[in-house]
Design an enzyme around this catalytic site. Structure first.
Site, PDB file in Angstrom:
ATOM      1  N   ARG A   1      47.384  -4.392  30.639  1.00 56.56           N
ATOM      2  CA  ARG A   1      47.201  -5.448  29.656  1.00 56.56           C
ATOM      3  C   ARG A   1      46.970  -6.773  30.367  1.00 56.56           C
ATOM      4  O   ARG A   1      47.552  -7.025  31.424  1.00 56.56           O
ATOM      5  CB  ARG A   1      48.460  -5.618  28.795  1.00 56.56           C
ATOM      6  CG  ARG A   1      48.580  -4.649  27.646  1.00 56.56           C
ATOM      7  CD  ARG A   1      47.539  -4.917  26.553  1.00 56.56           C
ATOM      8  NE  ARG A   1      47.665  -4.011  25.436  1.00 56.56           N
ATOM      9  CZ  ARG A   1      47.051  -2.815  25.351  1.00 56.56           C
ATOM     10  NH1 ARG A   1      46.260  -2.390  26.304  1.00 56.56           N
ATOM     11  NH2 ARG A   1      47.228  -2.056  24.276  1.00 56.56           N
TER      12      ARG A   1
ATOM     13  N   ARG B   1      52.989   8.232  31.752  1.00 58.56           N
ATOM     14  CA  ARG B   1      52.028   9.337  31.652  1.00 58.56           C
ATOM     15  C   ARG B   1      50.671   8.992  32.255  1.00 58.56           C
ATOM     16  O   ARG B   1      50.067   9.806  32.956  1.00 58.56           O
ATOM     17  CB  ARG B   1      51.841   9.724  30.174  1.00 58.56           C
ATOM     18  CG  ARG B   1      53.002  10.511  29.620  1.00 58.56           C
ATOM     19  CD  ARG B   1      52.843  10.669  28.129  1.00 58.56           C
ATOM     20  NE  ARG B   1      52.997   9.380  27.469  1.00 58.56           N
ATOM     21  CZ  ARG B   1      53.828   9.147  26.468  1.00 58.56           C
ATOM     22  NH1 ARG B   1      54.554  10.118  25.967  1.00 58.56           N
ATOM     23  NH2 ARG B   1      53.924   7.942  25.930  1.00 58.56           N
TER      24      ARG B   1
ATOM     25  N   HIS C   1      37.568  -3.922  28.487  1.00 60.26           N
ATOM     26  CA  HIS C   1      38.633  -3.112  27.861  1.00 60.26           C
ATOM     27  C   HIS C   1      38.081  -1.792  27.314  1.00 60.26           C
ATOM     28  O   HIS C   1      38.119  -1.549  26.098  1.00 60.26           O
ATOM     29  CB  HIS C   1      39.336  -3.918  26.760  1.00 60.26           C
ATOM     30  CG  HIS C   1      40.714  -3.401  26.454  1.00 60.26           C
ATOM     31  ND1 HIS C   1      41.725  -4.214  25.984  1.00 60.26           N
ATOM     32  CD2 HIS C   1      41.256  -2.157  26.537  1.00 60.26           C
ATOM     33  CE1 HIS C   1      42.816  -3.497  25.790  1.00 60.26           C
ATOM     34  NE2 HIS C   1      42.563  -2.244  26.121  1.00 60.26           N
TER      35      HIS C   1
ATOM     36  N   ARG D   1      60.647   0.325  35.977  1.00 62.70           N
ATOM     37  CA  ARG D   1      62.009   0.036  35.534  1.00 62.70           C
ATOM     38  C   ARG D   1      62.911   1.252  35.709  1.00 62.70           C
ATOM     39  O   ARG D   1      63.978   1.169  36.265  1.00 62.70           O
ATOM     40  CB  ARG D   1      61.960  -0.378  34.062  1.00 62.70           C
ATOM     41  CG  ARG D   1      62.858  -1.530  33.730  1.00 62.70           C
ATOM     42  CD  ARG D   1      62.649  -1.978  32.347  1.00 62.70           C
ATOM     43  NE  ARG D   1      61.867  -0.983  31.577  1.00 62.70           N
ATOM     44  CZ  ARG D   1      61.756  -0.981  30.275  1.00 62.70           C
ATOM     45  NH1 ARG D   1      62.338  -1.907  29.572  1.00 62.70           N
ATOM     46  NH2 ARG D   1      61.044  -0.080  29.644  1.00 62.70           N
TER      47      ARG D   1
ATOM     48  N   GLU E   1      41.853 -12.022  26.068  1.00 66.17           N
ATOM     49  CA  GLU E   1      40.557 -11.345  25.887  1.00 66.17           C
ATOM     50  C   GLU E   1      40.159 -11.352  24.414  1.00 66.17           C
ATOM     51  O   GLU E   1      41.038 -11.374  23.548  1.00 66.17           O
ATOM     52  CB  GLU E   1      40.629  -9.907  26.445  1.00 66.17           C
ATOM     53  CG  GLU E   1      41.628  -9.003  25.746  1.00 66.17           C
ATOM     54  CD  GLU E   1      41.691  -7.620  26.401  1.00 66.17           C
ATOM     55  OE1 GLU E   1      41.945  -7.543  27.614  1.00 66.17           O
ATOM     56  OE2 GLU E   1      41.485  -6.648  25.667  1.00 66.17           O
TER      57      GLU E   1
END
Ligand code: 8YV
Length: 326
Positions: free
Chosen positions: A238, A156, A285, A177, A267
């Site tokens: 990430r 999304r 972040h 994938r 982090e």
């Protein structure tokens, strides 16, 4: 001891009030970092937890939490939670999909533009009082418009970024994938390509996929070597998907043009090598960090918590198999 739910980090007052209508709540409105020991102590007798991506929830911790029924992460990603360990113990896990797509996509484009057009560098140049004349040849950057955007991951949020890329006359290619249906590919004018083709032909590589054992260090020295020397890498996903030491080397040696990063390995203790580089834009972040979106994320997690504990059917359950193990 009376049953309670734990909210591990500061959230908006309305979320705490909503939870309090339903449960006894132990909160952390001071927003202190809950070390392993503190988290263990607070979670031990909780029936539910509203967690954040900083909370590491693994098997040994779950073993101490005999009453725990649900962990509701205030995030779409949940690599801080050992989902298999939760499933094994019949503990539900939920996330907050949907509410942050557009906000994170805006920020991804901001990083694409900042890193490729060197916006922070320009500002530093000005603040350092180096702007003495309008030169035709310095400082220069690279174009974003018309470039090939390569998406590693095309869920999304990836699709929301692709929408923006198209408005920049970009070409969209992706690798993930599970290839998306042709109707979706058509919508985003997106072509499915191999990982190698994506890396070798993209001007902008956007990482927007979950961090799992399979995607750990998906981008390392070899992959950075395949990328164009003129390319920008943006990681909105990430830390851990990128081998940060390899990225620092590649940026230092000019193997790629620039990077825009919102996430890092380990982090907030990012590799200090990043701080020495001028061709990387570093963000702590903040992809989902707008007032509206963070409010919606907190309420969505709380809604999951209430549903899980009242009817065992939270809307954003990520491990439905857990219901069989309990
Ligand atoms: C974090 C995120 O939740 O949703 C995610 O997966 O990474 C972010 O939205 C947020 O930054 C709080 O840690």
């Amino acid at each position: 001891m009376e049953d309670y739910v734990l909210v591990t980090r500061r959230v908006f007052r309305e979320t705490i009030d909503y939870l309090k209508e339903n449960f006894k709540v132990v909160d952390n409105q001071k927003d202190t970092i809950l070390s392993g020991e503190k988290l263990r102590k607070l979670m031990r007798d909780a029936v539910g937890v509203q967690s954040s991506t900083n909370d590491i929830i693994d098997g040994p911790l779950l073993d101490k939490c005999k009453k725990l029924k649900v962990v509701c992460n205030t995030a779409v990603g949940y690599d801080n939670i050992d989902v298999a360990a939760c499933t094994k113990r019949g503990v539900m896990v939920t996330n907050t999909p949907g509410v942050l797509n557009e906000t994170v996509a805006d920020y991804a484009m901001a990083l694409v533009l900042s890193a490729t057009r060197k916006i922070p560098q320009g500002e530093r140049y000005l603040r350092q009082k180096k702007w003495k004349k309008n030169s035709l040849t310095y400082p220069l950057s690279r174009d974003v418009s018309g470039g090939t955007f390569g998406f590693m991951g095309f869920g999304r949020i990836g699709q929301a970024i692709a929408k923006r890329a198209l408005s920049f006359d970009g070409k969209v290619i992706y690798h993930c994938r599970n290839r998306i249906p042709p109707s979706q590919e058509k919508k985003y004018q997106a072509a499915f390509v191999s990982k190698t083709e994506l890396l070798s032909s993209s001007d902008i590589v956007v990482l927007i996929l979950p961090h799992t054992n399979e995607t750990h260090h998906l981008i390392g020295a070899d992959e950075l070597n395949i990328m164009k020397r003129s390319a920008t890498l943006v990681n909105m996903a990430r830390g851990g998907i990128v081998d940060d030491a390899a990225l620092i080397r590649a940026l230092r040696e000019g193997d790629i043009y620039a990077a825009g990063l919102d996430v890092y390995e380990d982090e907030p203790n990012l590799n200090p090598g990043f701080l020495e580089l001028d061709n990387v834009v570093l963000s702590p972040h903040l992809g989902s960090a707008t007032i509206n979106t963070r409010q919606e994320m907190a309420m969505r997690a709380a809604t999951n918590l209430v549903a899980a504990l009242s009817n065992g059917d939270p809307p954003d359950l990520v491990n439905p198999e857990c219901l069989k193990s309990s």
